[in-house]
Design a protein around this motif. Structure first.
Motif, PDB file in Angstrom:
ATOM      1  N   HIS A   1       0.816  -1.220   0.000  1.00  0.00           N
ATOM      2  CA  HIS A   1       0.000   0.000   0.000  1.00  0.00           C
ATOM      3  C   HIS A   1       0.852   1.273   0.000  1.00  0.00           C
ATOM      4  CE1 HIS A   1       0.687  -0.423   4.326  1.00  0.00           C
ATOM      5  NE2 HIS A   1       0.442   0.867   4.402  1.00  0.00           N
TER       6      HIS A   1
ATOM      7  N   LEU B   1      -3.053  -8.781   1.381  1.00  0.00           N
ATOM      8  CA  LEU B   1      -4.390  -8.314   0.999  1.00  0.00           C
ATOM      9  C   LEU B   1      -5.432  -8.827   1.983  1.00  0.00           C
ATOM     10  CD1 LEU B   1      -4.270  -8.924  -2.856  1.00  0.00           C
ATOM     11  CD2 LEU B   1      -3.552  -6.892  -1.565  1.00  0.00           C
ATOM     12  N   SER B   2      -6.585  -8.161   1.967  1.00  0.00           N
ATOM     13  CA  SER B   2      -7.681  -8.553   2.852  1.00  0.00           C
ATOM     14  C   SER B   2      -8.969  -8.738   2.046  1.00  0.00           C
ATOM     15  CB  SER B   2      -7.886  -7.471   3.913  1.00  0.00           C
ATOM     16  OG  SER B   2      -8.972  -7.781   4.729  1.00  0.00           O
ATOM     17  N   GLY B   3      -9.513  -9.952   2.064  1.00  0.00           N
ATOM     18  CA  GLY B   3     -10.808 -10.200   1.441  1.00  0.00           C
ATOM     19  C   GLY B   3     -10.784 -10.437  -0.054  1.00  0.00           C
ATOM     20  N   TRP B   4      -9.619 -10.550  -0.651  1.00  0.00           N
ATOM     21  CA  TRP B   4      -9.500 -10.794  -2.084  1.00  0.00           C
ATOM     22  C   TRP B   4      -9.449 -12.291  -2.345  1.00  0.00           C
ATOM     23  CZ3 TRP B   4      -9.591  -6.946  -5.774  1.00  0.00           C
ATOM     24  CH2 TRP B   4      -9.493  -5.633  -5.291  1.00  0.00           C
TER      25      TRP B   4
ATOM     26  N   LYS C   1     -12.597  -8.948  -5.569  1.00  0.00           N
ATOM     27  CA  LYS C   1     -13.124  -8.636  -4.239  1.00  0.00           C
ATOM     28  C   LYS C   1     -14.581  -8.236  -4.391  1.00  0.00           C
ATOM     29  CE  LYS C   1     -12.032  -6.300   0.038  1.00  0.00           C
ATOM     30  NZ  LYS C   1     -10.992  -5.542   0.747  1.00  0.00           N
TER      31      LYS C   1
ATOM     32  N   LEU D   1     -17.748  -6.495  -2.537  1.00  0.00           N
ATOM     33  CA  LEU D   1     -18.053  -5.571  -1.447  1.00  0.00           C
ATOM     34  C   LEU D   1     -19.553  -5.338  -1.374  1.00  0.00           C
ATOM     35  CD1 LEU D   1     -15.278  -3.082  -2.506  1.00  0.00           C
ATOM     36  CD2 LEU D   1     -15.203  -4.475  -0.449  1.00  0.00           C
TER      37      LEU D   1
ATOM     38  N   ALA E   1      -4.718  -3.389  -5.331  1.00  0.00           N
ATOM     39  CA  ALA E   1      -5.616  -4.102  -4.413  1.00  0.00           C
ATOM     40  C   ALA E   1      -5.357  -3.663  -2.965  1.00  0.00           C
ATOM     41  CB  ALA E   1      -5.437  -5.602  -4.558  1.00  0.00           C
ATOM     42  N   ALA E   2      -4.093  -3.550  -2.579  1.00  0.00           N
ATOM     43  CA  ALA E   2      -3.768  -3.120  -1.214  1.00  0.00           C
ATOM     44  C   ALA E   2      -4.275  -1.702  -0.944  1.00  0.00           C
ATOM     45  CB  ALA E   2      -2.253  -3.202  -0.989  1.00  0.00           C
TER      46      ALA E   2
ATOM     47  N   ASP F   1      -7.947  -1.786  -0.439  1.00  0.00           N
ATOM     48  CA  ASP F   1      -8.229  -2.212   0.937  1.00  0.00           C
ATOM     49  C   ASP F   1      -8.197  -1.028   1.892  1.00  0.00           C
ATOM     50  OD1 ASP F   1      -8.532  -4.865   0.205  1.00  0.00           O
ATOM     51  OD2 ASP F   1      -6.533  -5.478   0.943  1.00  0.00           O
TER      52      ASP F   1
END
Length: 106
Positions: free
Chosen positions: A4, A30-33, A42, A44, A100-101, A104
């Motif tokens: 990030h 990453l989170s949730g990917w 992802k 949402l 992606a980061a 997030d």
């Protein structure tokens, strides 16, 4: 360095796709990917339509700043799919994980 905090670099092709080992190493930041068909995806969900649209606008500003643009689909009234993939190399690049980061962080 954390993804990030990095900046996407211009990619017009000519670089190799990330190896499975590289993908695994970046994926941990990453989170949730999810990985779907060689792309980062992802899903949402937002409280309402306006919240979803505010997020889409933030996403658009981020993509322009990074000069790396995801595909996204707002469906129903509060659901958004974001897909990231480097079209010019037909695979995943470091830029995909950087973006992606940063998403997030939104």
């Amino acid at each position: 360095m954390s993804l990030h905090k990095m900046k996407c670099e211009a990619c017009e092709g000519g670089i190799p796709k990330l190896s499975p080992k590289e993908v695994r190493s970046y994926f941990g930041q990453l989170s949730g990917w999810k990985l779907e068909k060689g792309r980062l995806v992802k899903r949402l969900e937002f409280k309402n339509f306006l919240e979803a649209m505010r997020f889409v606008n933030k996403l658009a500003r981020l993509a322009e700043k990074e000069q790396h643009h995801p595909d996204f689909n707002l469906y129903s009234w509060n659901k958004l799919d974001v897909t990231i993939y480097t079209h010019s190399i037909k695979g995943l690049s470091k830029n995909d994980f950087i973006l992606a980061a940063k998403i997030d962080g939104l």
